[in-house]
Design an enzyme around this catalytic site. Structure first.
Site, short mmCIF file in Angstrom:
data_model
loop_
_atom_site.label_atom_id
_atom_site.label_comp_id
_atom_site.label_asym_id
_atom_site.label_seq_id
_atom_site.Cartn_x
_atom_site.Cartn_y
_atom_site.Cartn_z
N ASP A 1 19.06 -26.71 -83.39
CA ASP A 1 19.14 -26.75 -84.86
C ASP A 1 18.71 -28.14 -85.32
O ASP A 1 18.17 -28.29 -86.42
CB ASP A 1 20.57 -26.54 -85.36
CG ASP A 1 21.13 -25.17 -85.03
OD1 ASP A 1 20.34 -24.26 -84.76
OD2 ASP A 1 22.37 -25.05 -85.03
N LYS B 1 31.18 -11.01 -78.85
CA LYS B 1 30.48 -10.16 -79.82
C LYS B 1 30.11 -8.88 -79.09
O LYS B 1 29.70 -8.94 -77.94
CB LYS B 1 29.23 -10.88 -80.34
CG LYS B 1 28.52 -10.15 -81.47
CD LYS B 1 27.33 -10.95 -82.01
CE LYS B 1 26.70 -10.23 -83.20
NZ LYS B 1 25.50 -10.92 -83.71
N ASP C 1 24.69 -7.05 -87.85
CA ASP C 1 25.44 -8.29 -88.05
C ASP C 1 25.05 -8.93 -89.39
O ASP C 1 23.95 -9.44 -89.54
CB ASP C 1 25.11 -9.23 -86.88
CG ASP C 1 25.74 -10.59 -87.01
OD1 ASP C 1 26.77 -10.71 -87.68
OD2 ASP C 1 25.19 -11.53 -86.42
N HIS D 1 23.75 -26.18 -82.92
CA HIS D 1 23.13 -25.96 -81.62
C HIS D 1 22.19 -27.12 -81.37
O HIS D 1 21.63 -27.68 -82.33
CB HIS D 1 22.27 -24.70 -81.61
CG HIS D 1 22.98 -23.44 -81.97
ND1 HIS D 1 23.17 -23.03 -83.26
CD2 HIS D 1 23.52 -22.48 -81.19
CE1 HIS D 1 23.81 -21.86 -83.26
NE2 HIS D 1 24.05 -21.52 -82.02
N ASP E 1 35.40 -18.56 -86.36
CA ASP E 1 34.21 -18.33 -87.18
C ASP E 1 34.57 -17.34 -88.28
O ASP E 1 34.87 -16.17 -88.01
CB ASP E 1 33.06 -17.75 -86.33
CG ASP E 1 32.33 -18.83 -85.54
OD1 ASP E 1 32.75 -20.00 -85.59
OD2 ASP E 1 31.34 -18.48 -84.86
N GLU F 1 32.95 -17.22 -77.41
CA GLU F 1 32.84 -16.36 -78.61
C GLU F 1 32.35 -14.96 -78.24
O GLU F 1 31.22 -14.78 -77.84
CB GLU F 1 31.87 -17.02 -79.60
CG GLU F 1 31.67 -16.18 -80.86
CD GLU F 1 30.79 -16.86 -81.89
OE1 GLU F 1 30.56 -18.08 -81.77
OE2 GLU F 1 30.34 -16.16 -82.81
N GLU G 1 35.19 -14.34 -84.14
CA GLU G 1 34.44 -14.28 -85.41
C GLU G 1 34.76 -13.00 -86.16
O GLU G 1 34.69 -11.91 -85.61
CB GLU G 1 32.93 -14.37 -85.14
CG GLU G 1 32.14 -14.18 -86.44
CD GLU G 1 30.65 -14.41 -86.32
OE1 GLU G 1 30.24 -15.38 -85.65
OE2 GLU G 1 29.90 -13.61 -86.91
N ASP H 1 26.93 -11.29 -91.42
CA ASP H 1 27.30 -12.70 -91.69
C ASP H 1 27.45 -12.96 -93.18
O ASP H 1 26.87 -13.91 -93.73
CB ASP H 1 26.29 -13.66 -91.07
CG ASP H 1 26.34 -13.65 -89.54
OD1 ASP H 1 27.41 -13.38 -88.98
OD2 ASP H 1 25.29 -13.93 -88.92
N MET I 1 32.16 -29.53 -83.60
CA MET I 1 31.80 -28.53 -82.59
C MET I 1 30.29 -28.55 -82.34
O MET I 1 29.51 -28.72 -83.27
CB MET I 1 32.24 -27.14 -83.08
CG MET I 1 31.87 -25.99 -82.19
SD MET I 1 30.21 -25.31 -82.49
CE MET I 1 30.63 -23.84 -83.44
N ASP J 1 30.67 -19.16 -90.35
CA ASP J 1 29.46 -18.77 -89.62
C ASP J 1 28.80 -17.62 -90.37
O ASP J 1 28.89 -16.46 -89.98
CB ASP J 1 29.82 -18.35 -88.19
CG ASP J 1 28.57 -18.19 -87.35
OD1 ASP J 1 27.48 -18.54 -87.83
OD2 ASP J 1 28.67 -17.69 -86.22
N HIS K 1 32.32 -10.07 -85.95
CA HIS K 1 32.06 -9.46 -84.64
C HIS K 1 33.06 -8.35 -84.33
O HIS K 1 32.70 -7.34 -83.73
CB HIS K 1 32.05 -10.54 -83.55
CG HIS K 1 30.92 -11.50 -83.71
ND1 HIS K 1 30.74 -12.59 -82.89
CD2 HIS K 1 29.90 -11.54 -84.61
CE1 HIS K 1 29.65 -13.26 -83.28
NE2 HIS K 1 29.14 -12.65 -84.33
C1 GLT Z 1 24.53 -17.14 -84.04
C2 GLT Z 1 25.65 -16.16 -83.86
C3 GLT Z 1 26.97 -16.75 -84.07
C4 GLT Z 1 27.34 -17.83 -83.11
C5 GLT Z 1 26.48 -19.01 -83.19
C6 GLT Z 1 26.82 -19.96 -82.08
S1 GLT Z 1 24.81 -18.68 -83.32
O1 GLT Z 1 24.29 -17.35 -85.39
O2 GLT Z 1 25.43 -15.06 -84.74
O3 GLT Z 1 27.97 -15.79 -84.10
O4 GLT Z 1 28.62 -18.29 -83.45
O5 GLT Z 1 25.94 -19.89 -81.00
MN MN Z 2 29.78 -16.99 -84.67
MN MN Z 3 27.97 -13.32 -86.34
MN MN Z 4 25.18 -14.13 -86.73
#
Ligand code: GLT
Ligand code: MN
Ligand code: MN
Ligand code: MN
Length: 386
Positions: A56, A182, A254, A53, A244, A180, A216, A256, A87, A286, A219
């Site tokens: 970042d 979610k 969430d 980003h 992702d 993306e 992702e 991750d 990206m 991600d 998600h």
């Molecule tokens: C954030 C989010 C991710 C996205 C990123 C891109 S930022 O961490 O949880 O799923 O892909 O903006």
């Molecule tokens: Mn993501």
């Molecule tokens: Mn995520």
């Molecule tokens: Mn996340």
């Protein structure tokens, strides 16, 4: 083996390995890592690239001179360690200005600021060589719908993306945009919650060919959906522009998690799908290390994501080469050349012939397709006993 090289096209975000362990209930448990240091470490681990980003890398309130210095140092580190930035994306979620949405804010000033911030971030991404631009609308959603903006929000989002796609062309950037989805978090409900929802929306844009999806794993899994199914639909639509990878327990916040650490079977069928269909884009992890971990844990996490992908890729090849599995697969499918011809491509004659045909329902319903056997062969393969 199972040690990656840049040819494997594994990428991480600055925000992923750089995550400090902060969560809504607790302070960071790890010190921040600088972007050049992350480049060095990821280069050593065999990654292909780093995604980011805008903020970042460059703090939101940096001066022009600071911006230039930070970007120059990062570029140097990328070239020193043989990494690319495939990206880029915009942080449209951290600043309080975006608390009720960025492109979908009910405040026209916020929407305009979001456009400005994204154009500048697209400039930065282009400067670093990015060809894919991701939109994750973390704050594009609502807790309450009393504001009555649901249809307006869709329109505002569309106007913003049309504007930015034109900006990309006018500047000669040639970005491919990846949306993306979610379902929720940080908003109670996020707009366009699934891959299918994004696919439907893309068809309404002025340059639909410039837009695809960035699905992702976590998600879809959060809301109990099957990620491999979602990705298959995106591939079928020709819209898998980015992906992702991570992991997640269903019904949780969430998480991750490290790729492959939780839903090993879905991860396997996903890797098989990506490999069998020749997905050639970057595979972006991600995810982040557990909050319990120190810096060593961060690199163990990063190594583990890539290692598990490579193991599953080898398992997918074994699956495709295993005679018993292939025999079970062949037995699962029933082919019939005459019926295939009759059911592909309508003609009144075919419709007539099909209407007159007699089917033995008892035989159809009585057949056992052998999925228990086939699935156990898969489990044996994954557990390493074949
Ligand atoms: C954030 C989010 C991710 C996205 C990123 C891109 S930022 O961490 O949880 O799923 O892909 O903006
Ligand atoms: Mn993501
Ligand atoms: Mn995520
Ligand atoms: Mn996340």
């Amino acid at each position: 083996s199972y040690v990656p090289t840049p040819d494997d096209k594994f990428t991480f975000g600055l925000w992923t390995v750089g995550q400090t362990g902060r969560d809504p209930f607790g302070e960071p448990t790890r010190a921040p890592l600088s972007a050049p240091y992350i480049a060095q470490k990821l280069g050593e681990l065999g990654a292909y690239g780093i995604n980011l980003h805008d903020n970042d890398l460059v703090p939101i309130d940096a001066s022009a001179a600071e911006h230039d210095r930070i970007v120059a140092e990062f570029r140097q580190a990328l070239s020193d360690h043989g990494l690319v930035v495939p990206m880029a994306t915009t942080n449209l979620f951290s600043d309080p200005a975006f608390k009720d949405g960025a492109f979908t804010s009910a405040d026209a000033r916020v929407r305009a600021y979001a456009l400005q911030k994204t154009m500048r971030s697209m400039d930065l991404g282009h400067e670093l060589g990015a060809q894919t631009y991701v939109f994750w609308g973390g704050r594009e959603g609502a807790e309450v719908d009393a504001g009555g903006k649901l249809l307006d929000a869709i329109g505002w989002f569309r106007d913003s993306l049309n504007f930015l796609a034109d900006y990309s062309e006018a500047q000669g950037y040639g970005y491919r945009f990846a949306l993306e989805p979610k379902p929720n978090e940080p908003r109670g409900d996020i707009f366009f919650p699934t891959a299918g929802s994004m696919l439907g929306f893309i068809a309404t844009l002025e340059r639909p060919e410039r837009f695809g999806v960035n699905p992702e794993f976590a998600h879809d899994t959060m809301s109990g959906l099957n990620f491999a199914h979602a990705v298959a639909q995106v591939i079928d639509a020709g819209k898998l522009f980015h992906i992702d990878l991570n992991d997640q327990k269903p019904g949780r916040f969430d998480q991750d998690l490290r790729f492959g650490s939780e839903n090993i079977k879905t991860a396997f069928f996903l890797v098989k799908l990506l490999e069998d269909t020749g997905y050639a884009g970057p595979k972006h992890f991600d995810a982040h290390a557990l909050r319990t971990e120190d810096e060593a844990g961060v690199w163990a996490f990063a190594r583990g994501c890539m290692r598990t992908y490579l193991i599953l890729r080898e398992k997918a090849r074994q699956f495709n080469a295993d005679p018993e599995i292939q025999a079970a697969l062949a037995a699962y499918r029933v082919e019939d050349a005459e019926l295939a011809d009759l059911t592909r491509g309508f003609s009144p004659q075919k419709a007539e012939a099909l209407r007159d045909r007699t089917f033995d329902r008892a035989e159809l319903g009585g057949r056992g397709p052998g999925l228990e056997h086939l699935d156990q062969l898969t489990v044996d393969l994954l557990l390493g006993t074949r």
